[in-house]
Design an enzyme around this catalytic site. Structure first.
Site, PDB file in Angstrom:
ATOM      1  N   GLN A 109       0.822  -1.216   0.000  1.00 25.85           N
ATOM      2  CA  GLN A 109       0.000   0.000   0.000  1.00 25.85           C
ATOM      3  C   GLN A 109       0.857   1.267   0.000  1.00 25.85           C
ATOM      4  OE1 GLN A 109      -3.796  -0.067   2.310  1.00 25.85           O
ATOM      5  NE2 GLN A 109      -2.960  -1.935   3.202  1.00 25.85           N
ATOM      6  N   ARG A 122     -10.580  -1.725  -0.417  1.00 27.20           N
ATOM      7  CA  ARG A 122     -11.490  -0.891   0.397  1.00 27.20           C
ATOM      8  C   ARG A 122     -12.839  -1.595   0.547  1.00 27.20           C
ATOM      9  NH1 ARG A 122      -8.263   0.721   3.003  1.00 27.20           N
ATOM     10  NH2 ARG A 122      -6.973  -0.581   1.712  1.00 27.20           N
TER      11      ARG A 122
END
Length: 660
Positions: free
Chosen positions: A246, A598
């Site tokens: 990430q 997400r």
């Protein structure tokens, strides 16, 4: 019952590990905040650490606040006063405030925001060309984040262009010193440099902080890593929590290499992987794992989940921008109707802010409430910046940008010509504009009539400065607003409705200052320094509003939603054309990975076959990342244009009939 009973085995190991430097590789949704908060509670509750000897450092005020609340709940019967849960910038501010003299700053130094910094660069460049200013500001920021001084930047300049920017950096730095001011990057650069050069400071802070926890470690830059090293010293008692998959802030100076560096700098580094995901279904994780497997890996890890198989990932081809927005909103409405969900369960995520407009339009057309992430911050509003300029000047009279804004708002009959003369006097004497007002040179070079309102203004500021340490922040600010007639000024400038809106913002700001001053026992000077680091809006919404979230992928990091629409998944957008040209494809893939992870329950990807660019319509190709998600992704047969038109309007009619 043990504090750590609620954790899974790797989480528990991470919370208990105290034998040296620790890297926790926390996959998306694997409970990293949980590990950090439980470790804080364990250090205080079971290992006898003093709260003031622990610092947990993260990247946003919101994350810090959430962490503080969760840690307090876990340590209910223990006094945690003194525990430091903060952002990197606030930690730097705390150190500079305490040790300002080492940086040759007075304790009341000012913190310039990005607009002030751009203003100074604009003056140096003698241009208002926004792009040119942005380029210079960006260059300076990257140098500061890499701990390069102006002299080092000049020495390392590889061409004329870089030399020009290095000279701008040098003048910019000198200007900041003259203003007794720092910018955001200095809040980390200066403490890192001071700890490097002053042994006594290094020992003081290393003895004070016995364990440091760093969240989102993959987003740190060189200066932040150096600060962590200097604060932890040879004991290296730290827990770094991050996820190399990430790391999406390379363009901002963050260095994913910091993970590799940890391995090299700390041969005894212990690594724990958190791979169980508590957020998403198996299908979403399978696609995420398949996608990110295309990037070379420093540490192998695969996310897994016990949350069931879940819905197939849907891919939705659309004709053009408007058709994409309508189709997404229609699908969202029909999903909400079928599943009786709330608006806040949905997010529409995109690569760039410019993509939001057409979705806003489509949502407004259907009267769907939405919230835009990364919109204008409360502190960026002109009326709030006006008031803050006064506060900054009262705190630090050398702050020239604040002086110019405050002295001309409201107007006091002080014209540009007078200010220009004052500027010349200040430059000749090498003093701030404020100090120049009281000089003999000003008295001789500026007419008495022109100088009188300037002197009166400065004396007024001095009177307030004397009151700062004695009186509550809220009362002082309300008094200030009355004396300068700011409300009258707003209503003179604008029509009734706009002025009322602005005045309400100012009142809200004043109420916030009063509350914060009481709660944190801070005077107006301390609050003024802190303001630069707080985005008020982060703390205003106690409850997230029930609204669909529109957000860039960068701003969505760390959030989760039941149902995600990832839009504009096309070549040249995601991955972005510039990134591909500059060899940053891996970072774009990580950005896509952040988008996919997400989603908790369902994920829909959309792309257009044509898109409006300027005045023309250009053909688009679906992103290579769609194929990289693996074969468990449902790609529909493309309908003919006529069919698509018909089915779209039929679905809309049917939906409206159901809702009606």
């Amino acid at each position: 019952m043990s504090l750590l009973a609620a954790l899974n085995p790797p989480q528990r190991e991470a919370a208990k590990y105290l034998d040296g430097p620790l890297l926790v590789l926390a996959g998306a949704g694997s409970g990293k905040t949980r590990v950090i908060t439980h470790k804080i509670a364990y250090l205080i509750g079971e290992c006898g650490y003093k709260p003031g000897s622990i610092a947990a450092i993260t990247f946003t005020n919101k994350a810090a606040r959430e962490m503080q609340e969760r840690a307090s709940k876990l340590t209910q019967n223990v006094n945690t006063k003194g525990l430091i849960v903060t952002t990197f910038h606030s930690m730097g501010l705390r150190m500079l405030r305490e040790d300002a003299k080492f940086a040759e700053l007075k304790p009341a130094f000012s913190i310039l925001d990005s607009a002030d910094a751009a203003g100074i660069v604009s003056d140096i460049l003698k241009t208002t060309d926004k792009q040119e200013i942005r380029r210079a500001v960006g260059r300076i920021s990257l140098w500061k984040n890499a701990l390069q001084s102006p002299a080092a930047a000049l020495a390392a300049a590889e061409d004329d262009n870089a030399r020009v920017y290095a000279k701008i950096y040098d003048r910019y730095d000198a200007t900041l010193r003259a203003y007794q001011a720092v910018d955001f990057d200095d809040l980390i650069r200066l403490p890192a440099e001071l700890l490097d050069t002053h042994l006594e400071l290094r020992e003081k802070w290393q003895n004070r902080l016995r364990h440091i926890l760093v969240d989102e470690y993959q987003d740190t830059n060189v200066a932040q890593y150096r600060l962590l090293q200097k604060l932890t010293g040879v004991r290296a008692a730290f827990t770094a929590v991050g996820d190399d998959d990430q790391a999406i802030y390379g363009w901002r100076g963050a260095s994913a290499d910091n993970l590799r560096q940890l391995n090299e700098d700390y041969p005894h580094l212990h690594v724990i992987k958190l791979e169980q995901n508590y957020r998403s279904t198996i299908r979403i994780l399978k696609a995420a794992n398949a996608l990110i497997a295309n990037n070379p890996k420093l540490f192998e890890k695969r996310l897994w989940s016990e949350l069931g198989v879940g819905d197939a990932i849907q891919v939705m081809p659309t004709r053009d921008d408007e058709h994409e927005a309508e189709s997404v909103v229609m699908r969202l409405l029909s999903h909400k109707f079928q599943h009786r969900t709330e608006w806040r369960d949905y997010a529409i995520l995109y690569r760039g802010n410019y993509q939001a407009r057409v979705f806003e339009q489509a949502l407004r057309n259907e009267k769907v409430p939405y919230q835009l992430s990364g919109g204008q911050s409360f502190f960026d509003r002109a009326e709030i910046k006006d008031v803050i300029a006064y506060l900054r000047l009262i705190a630090n009279s050398d702050d020239d940008p604040a002086f110019i804004r405050a002295v001309t708002t409201p107007k006091r009959g002080i014209g540009a010509a007078t200010l220009e003369k004052l500027g010349q006097v200040a430059a000749t004497l090498h003093v701030s504009l404020f100090e120049a007002v009281f000089s003999a040179a000003a008295a001789s070079q500026i007419g008495e009539r022109q100088l009188a309102p300037l002197t009166e203004f400065c004396q007024f500021i001095n009177r307030f400065e004397e009151r700062i340490v004695r009186e509550p922040a809220g009362e002082l600010l309300n008094d200030l607003l009355k004396i300068i007639d700011y409300e009258i000024y707003l209503f003179d400038q604008d029509d009734q409705r706009a002025a009322q809106g602005k005045w309400n913002n100012v009142l809200e700001f004043a109420a916030w200052i009063a509350k914060k001053g009481e709660e944190d026992e801070k005077d107006l000077l301390q609050l003024t320094q802190t303001i630069a680091l707080i985005t008020l809006l982060e703390g205003r919404e106690e409850q997230e509003p029930d609204a669909v979230r529109l957000s860039t992928l960068h701003a969505a990091k760390g959030l989760e939603f039941g149902h995600v629409f990832l839009v504009g998944v096309e070549e040249n957008i995601l991955p972005h054309r510039d990134a591909v040209d500059e060899g940053r494809l891996e970072e774009e893939r990580r950005l896509m990975y952040v988008g996919v992870t997400r989603a908790k329950k369902s994920l829909t990807l959309s792309y257009c076959s044509r898109r409006k660019r300027a005045r023309e319509s250009v053909a688009c190709d679906p992103s290579r990342f769609i194929d990289e998600l693996g074969d468990d992704v449902r790609q529909p047969e493309k309908p003919t244009t006529a069919e698509a038109k018909a089915s779209g309007s039929d679905r809309l009619a049917a939906l409206k009939a159901m809702l009606g």
